[in-house]
Design a protein around this motif. Sequence first.
Motif, mmCIF file in Angstrom:
data_model
loop_
_atom_site.group_PDB
_atom_site.id
_atom_site.type_symbol
_atom_site.label_atom_id
_atom_site.label_comp_id
_atom_site.label_asym_id
_atom_site.label_seq_id
_atom_site.Cartn_x
_atom_site.Cartn_y
_atom_site.Cartn_z
ATOM 1 N N VAL A 189 -35.204 32.206 17.511
ATOM 2 C CA VAL A 189 -34.039 32.306 18.394
ATOM 3 C C VAL A 189 -34.005 30.689 19.039
ATOM 4 C CG1 VAL A 189 -34.008 33.131 20.837
ATOM 5 C CG2 VAL A 189 -35.262 34.402 19.185
ATOM 6 N N LEU A 190 -32.754 30.472 19.077
ATOM 7 C CA LEU A 190 -32.435 29.055 19.291
ATOM 8 C C LEU A 190 -31.329 29.008 20.686
ATOM 9 C CD1 LEU A 190 -30.730 28.594 15.981
ATOM 10 C CD2 LEU A 190 -33.066 27.879 16.505
ATOM 11 N N ASP A 191 -32.043 28.307 21.592
ATOM 12 C CA ASP A 191 -31.527 28.323 22.954
ATOM 13 C C ASP A 191 -30.877 26.835 23.006
ATOM 14 O OD1 ASP A 191 -31.559 30.911 23.769
ATOM 15 O OD2 ASP A 191 -33.574 30.616 24.663
ATOM 16 N N VAL A 192 -29.569 26.615 23.187
ATOM 17 C CA VAL A 192 -29.089 25.437 22.993
ATOM 18 C C VAL A 192 -28.445 25.201 24.530
ATOM 19 C CG1 VAL A 192 -27.394 23.859 21.963
ATOM 20 C CG2 VAL A 192 -28.732 25.364 20.551
ATOM 21 N N GLY A 193 -28.906 23.947 25.045
ATOM 22 C CA GLY A 193 -28.185 23.506 26.381
ATOM 23 C C GLY A 193 -27.013 22.618 26.284
ATOM 24 N N VAL A 194 -25.872 22.918 26.915
ATOM 25 C CA VAL A 194 -24.886 21.933 26.688
ATOM 26 C C VAL A 194 -24.157 21.735 28.174
ATOM 27 C CG1 VAL A 194 -24.065 22.644 24.433
ATOM 28 C CG2 VAL A 194 -22.999 23.963 26.506
ATOM 29 N N HIS A 195 -23.473 20.586 28.145
ATOM 30 C CA HIS A 195 -22.857 20.409 29.576
ATOM 31 C C HIS A 195 -21.710 20.966 29.809
ATOM 32 C CE1 HIS A 195 -21.311 17.559 32.762
ATOM 33 N NE2 HIS A 195 -22.563 16.973 32.790
ATOM 34 N N TYR A 196 -21.532 21.193 31.165
ATOM 35 C CA TYR A 196 -20.566 22.101 31.831
ATOM 36 C C TYR A 196 -19.231 21.600 31.438
ATOM 37 C CZ TYR A 196 -23.068 25.174 34.783
ATOM 38 O OH TYR A 196 -23.818 26.378 35.230
ATOM 39 N N GLU A 198 -18.392 20.538 28.275
ATOM 40 C CA GLU A 198 -18.185 20.861 26.802
ATOM 41 C C GLU A 198 -17.378 22.221 26.584
ATOM 42 O OE1 GLU A 198 -18.744 18.743 24.551
ATOM 43 O OE2 GLU A 198 -19.884 17.312 25.633
ATOM 44 N N ARG A 199 -16.672 22.212 25.326
ATOM 45 C CA ARG A 199 -16.137 23.522 25.307
ATOM 46 C C ARG A 199 -17.060 24.283 24.352
ATOM 47 N NH1 ARG A 199 -12.372 23.961 21.898
ATOM 48 N NH2 ARG A 199 -11.073 25.755 22.849
ATOM 49 N N VAL A 200 -17.464 25.479 24.847
ATOM 50 C CA VAL A 200 -18.325 26.338 24.191
ATOM 51 C C VAL A 200 -17.803 26.680 22.775
ATOM 52 C CG1 VAL A 200 -19.318 28.595 24.408
ATOM 53 C CG2 VAL A 200 -19.018 27.377 26.199
ATOM 54 N N ASP A 201 -16.717 27.033 22.561
ATOM 55 C CA ASP A 201 -16.363 27.111 21.102
ATOM 56 C C ASP A 201 -16.477 25.975 20.148
ATOM 57 O OD1 ASP A 201 -15.467 29.598 21.666
ATOM 58 O OD2 ASP A 201 -13.369 29.169 22.154
ATOM 59 N N ASP A 202 -16.441 24.910 20.703
ATOM 60 C CA ASP A 202 -16.655 23.661 19.689
ATOM 61 C C ASP A 202 -18.342 23.696 19.563
ATOM 62 O OD1 ASP A 202 -14.011 23.115 19.808
ATOM 63 O OD2 ASP A 202 -14.203 21.363 21.459
ATOM 64 N N ILE A 203 -19.045 23.953 20.433
ATOM 65 C CA ILE A 203 -20.381 23.813 20.210
ATOM 66 C C ILE A 203 -20.880 24.740 19.251
ATOM 67 C CG2 ILE A 203 -22.677 24.218 21.399
ATOM 68 C CD1 ILE A 203 -21.128 21.511 22.200
ATOM 69 N N PHE A 204 -20.000 25.909 19.417
ATOM 70 C CA PHE A 204 -20.485 27.221 18.410
ATOM 71 C C PHE A 204 -20.153 26.765 17.000
ATOM 72 C CE2 PHE A 204 -19.962 30.630 21.816
ATOM 73 C CZ PHE A 204 -21.446 30.680 22.040
ATOM 74 N N GLU A 205 -19.079 25.891 16.741
ATOM 75 C CA GLU A 205 -18.773 25.379 15.404
ATOM 76 C C GLU A 205 -19.785 24.409 14.949
ATOM 77 O OE1 GLU A 205 -16.401 26.702 13.331
ATOM 78 O OE2 GLU A 205 -15.737 27.939 15.041
ATOM 79 N N VAL A 206 -20.196 23.753 15.846
ATOM 80 C CA VAL A 206 -21.202 22.464 15.491
ATOM 81 C C VAL A 206 -22.542 23.503 15.102
ATOM 82 C CG1 VAL A 206 -22.529 20.822 16.071
ATOM 83 C CG2 VAL A 206 -20.313 20.749 16.875
ATOM 84 N N MET A 207 -22.843 24.250 15.884
ATOM 85 C CA MET A 207 -24.168 25.293 15.463
ATOM 86 C C MET A 207 -23.993 25.863 13.838
ATOM 87 S SD MET A 207 -24.931 26.890 19.313
ATOM 88 C CE MET A 207 -26.271 27.699 18.721
ATOM 89 N N LYS A 208 -22.809 26.397 13.851
ATOM 90 C CA LYS A 208 -22.648 27.065 12.378
ATOM 91 C C LYS A 208 -22.646 26.089 11.342
ATOM 92 C CE LYS A 208 -19.651 30.839 14.278
ATOM 93 N NZ LYS A 208 -18.198 31.359 14.105
ATOM 94 N N VAL A 241 -25.366 24.806 30.382
ATOM 95 C CA VAL A 241 -24.857 25.893 30.074
ATOM 96 C C VAL A 241 -25.874 26.525 28.881
ATOM 97 C CG1 VAL A 241 -22.974 27.626 29.126
ATOM 98 C CG2 VAL A 241 -22.358 25.994 30.988
ATOM 99 N N THR A 242 -26.167 27.522 28.812
ATOM 100 C CA THR A 242 -27.210 27.918 27.741
ATOM 101 C C THR A 242 -26.749 28.765 26.821
ATOM 102 O OG1 THR A 242 -29.183 27.381 29.246
ATOM 103 C CG2 THR A 242 -29.666 28.588 27.222
#
Length: 309
Positions: A189-196, A198-208, A241-242
């Motif tokens: 289980v991976l919980d990743v915290g990002v700044h408010y 940041e675009r959430v969709d961009d972070i999802f692409e980085v995680m993929k 944002v987690t």
Amino acid sequence: MAEWTQWTTWFYGWAMERLPLLLDLSIRLGFILLLAWGLRLAARRAINLVYAALKNRTDCIEDVKRIDTLVRVARYAASVVVFVIAGGLVLSVLGVSVAPLLATAGVAGIAIGFGAQSLVKDLFAGFFVLLENQIRVGDVVSIAGHDGAVEEVTLRYVRLRDYEGNVHFVPNGEITTVTSRSREFAHAVLDVGVHYRERVDDIFEVMKYVATGLREDEQLGPKILGDLDIAGVQSWDDSTVTLRARLKVVALAQWEVKREFLRRLKAEFDARGHEIPYPQVTLSFARETEKALIDQMSSRLAPRKLSSA
């Protein structure tokens, strides 16, 4: 001198009368002990043969763990049975009647049973733990408030060793819930915290992207059983944002995969310039308070007039 000769004669006669009895008793006791040793050795050998036969019939790691646990208990039970039988035979040879002892043991057993309820509870609970294959040697479990790897399972207790190396002996009677982290597969289980910002969709692409590279790794790739499963936004915290996702992995590989994923994700964040959140505090003042603070700071920063001499 006459007294010494008389005492020696008496001792010689006493020894000659009892020597045959002592020799007979020693031979019988030695035979019983030798027989007990042989029975114990034969029982262990038979158990080892059964163990080897069962182990050769399966390639499943889970079944091998269960067989190991049952073999340990079978060896322990066989040793107890042999020692109890040998003890009864030794008492019979020494002239101690076993029947009264059994009757006394029965009465004492009832009395002791009330005082040893926890022990009886542990034994029955341990029997069903083994019968239902709930805990096996090598599993990583959480029982009775303790986490660790199972090193030994008996009818009396379960021995755990935690991450720090501490050993916990948990009585089987205290086991009400067993949480196993080593059955078939697990999820990292991976919980990743990002700044408010940041675009959430961009972070999802980085995680993929990081998960894809992790699956291509020679060491960790075979341990990952599926693609990254993104759950979405987990929570809105004070400064972050987690985001939550998970990877399906083989049992006991979830911690290793999680650490490596987070390490690579941190490096990718640095390379792409994504900001990692940190606690921030924003102060807001009422208008009157703000005006008073501005006037006070202005008066302090204004140049002072030199007084005339």
